[in-house]
Design an enzyme around this catalytic site. Structure first.
Site, short mmCIF file in Angstrom:
data_model
loop_
_atom_site.label_atom_id
_atom_site.label_comp_id
_atom_site.label_asym_id
_atom_site.label_seq_id
_atom_site.Cartn_x
_atom_site.Cartn_y
_atom_site.Cartn_z
N LYS A 166 0.83 -1.20 0.00
CA LYS A 166 0.00 0.00 0.00
C LYS A 166 0.87 1.25 0.00
O LYS A 166 1.89 1.31 0.68
CB LYS A 166 -0.90 0.01 1.24
N ASP A 194 -0.40 -0.09 -4.57
CA ASP A 194 -1.83 0.23 -4.49
C ASP A 194 -1.99 1.48 -3.64
O ASP A 194 -1.72 1.47 -2.44
CB ASP A 194 -2.58 -0.95 -3.87
N GLU A 220 -2.07 0.48 -8.77
CA GLU A 220 -3.50 0.26 -8.53
C GLU A 220 -4.16 1.46 -7.86
O GLU A 220 -3.61 2.06 -6.93
CB GLU A 220 -3.65 -0.98 -7.65
N GLU A 246 -12.23 -2.16 -8.61
CA GLU A 246 -12.93 -2.90 -7.56
C GLU A 246 -14.22 -2.21 -7.13
O GLU A 246 -15.10 -2.84 -6.54
CB GLU A 246 -12.02 -3.10 -6.35
N ASP A 269 -14.31 -7.29 -8.34
CA ASP A 269 -14.42 -8.16 -7.17
C ASP A 269 -15.78 -8.85 -7.24
O ASP A 269 -16.81 -8.18 -7.29
CB ASP A 269 -14.31 -7.32 -5.89
N HIS A 296 -9.90 -8.37 -7.98
CA HIS A 296 -9.68 -7.95 -6.60
C HIS A 296 -10.35 -8.97 -5.68
O HIS A 296 -11.43 -9.49 -5.98
CB HIS A 296 -10.30 -6.57 -6.38
N GLU A 329 -5.24 -12.56 -5.71
CA GLU A 329 -4.94 -11.70 -4.57
C GLU A 329 -5.24 -12.43 -3.26
O GLU A 329 -6.39 -12.73 -2.96
CB GLU A 329 -5.75 -10.40 -4.64
#
Length: 377
Positions: A166, A194, A220, A246, A269, A296, A329
């Site tokens: 992240k 991300d 991302e 997502e 997702d 996702h 993921e």
């Protein structure tokens, strides 16, 4: 096979070590499960992405419309729910709730026909999926780079060949973190970043251009999901492939994003895009627009199972024997529900996850664990 009962299960666990993304602070893990009973005794399980309380309210509003329906009428049920609730939103909780219901219906269909759900959805291109570790959140109260290096080193030691971290905590800190992680992992481990829409397109480009030599597989959610024009700008102002999607719910939301040339990699997702029914349609959009699909995944073992079935049916692109599978993921943050609620937890097998081959989603729920993790009233 008529629907007789729909029950929701709230799961909540307070984290001993809270963590942060660029867009929110996690002090607990919260999930909502959907259980559908039929008159022949079969039970199907689904899961919703997002806020469990809001999703639950939508499912309770949808339930009277579902009682007495044939659970095998998956497409008619999806469209009926969408048309009934579209004025309450074409994305967000409306679609999250439909997603949980739809996944449970596909679980029921597989159990009724006594085959894996992926078989009913057209068949598997693969039943072993290469996984990547999702983590790298900012741990509250810890040194950012030191804790990050310790974490990703552990993933490398576990056998992961790809890691996502992240960012979105400031340009300078992010650049330093990314460079430190790449040095720690070495050149052979794939690395993704991300931002959880923590930047505008100007600062996102600043970060990306400064780490362009770190061999980043994708960048991302660099900006908020509504900023489609910013995604488009970023594709020409920085060198890293863009990923997102997502929260671009349903075929309509995702089609508009793809029409505007926003991403190189789409990340629907199944627990939020509209369930397995909608996810399958979105594969056609990816094909038409020439975009990779790398879904996702975030949730309990139900979300993992449904997502594995979806990964199984993603066509190779290009359709040649050498085409690689999209990576799965595999969230590595603390979440007791990821393994405790099923009899056979999902575990890494030499860098891969195996698609369940039992009937339906191929999982068995431990009800005692659901009760154990129910939030206190």
């Amino acid at each position: 096979m008529k629907i007789t009962q729909i029950t929701t299960h709230h799961l909540s666990h307070t984290l001993e070590k809270p963590f942060e993304s660029a867009s929110m602070t996690f002090t607990s893990r919260e999930h909502l499960l959907v259980e559908i009973h039929c008159d022949n005794g079969l039970i199907g399980w689904g899961e919703c992405l997002g806020n469990r309380i809001v999703n639950d309210a939508f499912i309770k509003a949808m339930t009277p419309l579902l009682i007495g329906k044939n659970a095998l009428d998956i497409e008619p049920i999806w469209l009926m729910l969408y048309h009934t609730f579209r004025d309450q939103g074409q994305r967000g909780a409306t679609i999250n709730a439909i997603s949980g219901i739809d996944i449970a219906l596909w679980d029921l269909a597989g159990k009724f026909h006594q085959c894996p759900t992926y078989q009913l959805m057209g068949g598997a291109f693969r039943t072993r999926i290469p996984a990547y570790a999702t983590g790298g959140f900012r741990m509250i109260g810890e040194d950012r780079i030191e804790s990050l290096i310790n974490e990703v080193s552990g993933y490398k030691n576990q056998g992961f060949e790809a890691v996502k971290i992240k960012i979105g905590f400031g340009v300078d800190l992010d650049v330093a973190s990314i460079k430190a992680v790449r040095q720690s992992l070495g050149p052979d481990i794939e690395l993704m970043i991300d931002a959880n829409h923590g930047y505008d397109h100007i600062d996102a480009a600043r970060v990306a251009n400064q780490v362009g030599d770190c061999n980043i597989l994708w960048f991302e959610e660099p900006v908020v999901p509504e900023a489609l024009s910013s995604y488009n700008k970023l594709r020409t102002t920085q060198p890293i492939p863009l990923a997102g999607g997502e929260t671009w719910h349903s075929r309509w939301g995702i089609n508009e994003a793809l029409k505007q040339n926003t991403v190189d990699i789409l990340q629907p997702d199944v627990c939020g895009v509209g369930g397995l029914s909608e996810a399958k349609k979105i594969l056609t959009l990816c094909d038409v627009h020439g975009v990779r699909c790398v879904p996702h995944v975030w949730g309990t073992s139900i979300a993992l199972a449904a997502s594995l079935h979806f990964h199984a049916i993603i066509p190779p692109s290009p359709p040649s024997p050498g085409s690689a599978s999209p990576r799965f993921e595999f969230d590595q943050t603390h979440n007791p529900f990821r393994s405790s609620i099923v009899t056979t937890p999902f575990t890494l097998d030499h860098g891969y996850l195996n698609v369940p081959n039992g009937h339906g989603l191929g999982i068995n729920i431990i009800r005692e664990e659901l009760a154990k993790h129910a939030p206190q009233q």
